[in-house]
Design an enzyme around this catalytic site. Structure first.
Site, short mmCIF file in Angstrom:
data_model
loop_
_atom_site.label_atom_id
_atom_site.label_comp_id
_atom_site.label_asym_id
_atom_site.label_seq_id
_atom_site.Cartn_x
_atom_site.Cartn_y
_atom_site.Cartn_z
N LYS A 15 -1.68 -8.09 9.68
CA LYS A 15 -0.52 -7.42 9.12
C LYS A 15 -0.95 -6.20 8.32
CE LYS A 15 2.46 -10.18 10.72
NZ LYS A 15 3.29 -9.73 11.80
N ASP A 16 -0.05 -5.27 8.22
CA ASP A 16 -0.26 -4.07 7.42
C ASP A 16 -0.12 -4.46 5.95
OD1 ASP A 16 -0.06 -1.65 6.05
OD2 ASP A 16 1.10 -0.69 7.62
N ARG A 17 -1.16 -4.26 5.18
CA ARG A 17 -1.11 -4.71 3.78
C ARG A 17 -0.09 -3.95 2.95
NH1 ARG A 17 -7.07 -2.85 2.36
NH2 ARG A 17 -6.81 -0.65 2.77
N ARG A 18 0.40 -2.80 3.42
CA ARG A 18 1.40 -2.06 2.65
C ARG A 18 2.81 -2.32 3.12
NH1 ARG A 18 -2.26 2.76 4.00
NH2 ARG A 18 -1.51 1.87 5.90
#
Length: 145
Positions: A15-18
């Protein structure tokens, strides 16, 4: 908090951490009661929420994704830019799908950021894009090094 090795957990993709994301995770030999205790533990990351618990015979493994769905949120967009963005999204909706060449999980290294690759692709500089993907830092401007 579960006192289990990371090897006991399975997931289908990163997943995109942001981003605000939802992820299906499997936990091998973790009883529901142990998970509840872990969630109530003071060390539990409060940004992680657990829902829709169910029993499955198979673990989730990397690559098990059937596809992705994205909701795009634009913040702090000027009114003039908003009309352009709406037109671009309308154009995208008329196509069945599009490739995601942007985002840190797609291409890039610590030295070569994905937006550099994206700019080369938009300019149809194919060789430059490939060389950037392969890590050729000589193509970057001095300011970016």
């Amino acid at each position: 908090c579960t006192f289990k090795s990371w090897k006991h957990f399975g997931f289908a993709g990163t997943k995109d951490r942001r981003g605000v994301t939802v992820q299906r995770v499997s936990a091998w030999r973790l009883r529901k009661e142990a998970l509840k205790r872990a969630i109530l533990n003071r060390l539990w990351d409060r940004q992680i929420r657990v829902s829709d618990l169910e029993f499955k015979h198979e673990r989730i493994r990397l690559g098990d994704l059937g596809g992705n769905r994205f909701d795009v949120v634009l913040r702090e967009v000027a009114d003039a830019d908003l009309e352009t963005a709406k037109a671009n999204f309308k154009h995208l909706q008329e196509r069945p799908a599009f490739l995601n060449y942007f985002g840190l999980q797609r291409f890039g290294t610590q030295k070569i950021r994905t937006h550099e690759v994206g700019v080369a692709l938009l300019r149809k500089e194919w060789m430059k894009a490939v060389r950037l993907i392969l890590g050729d830092v000589s193509l970057l401007q001095e300011a970016h090094r």
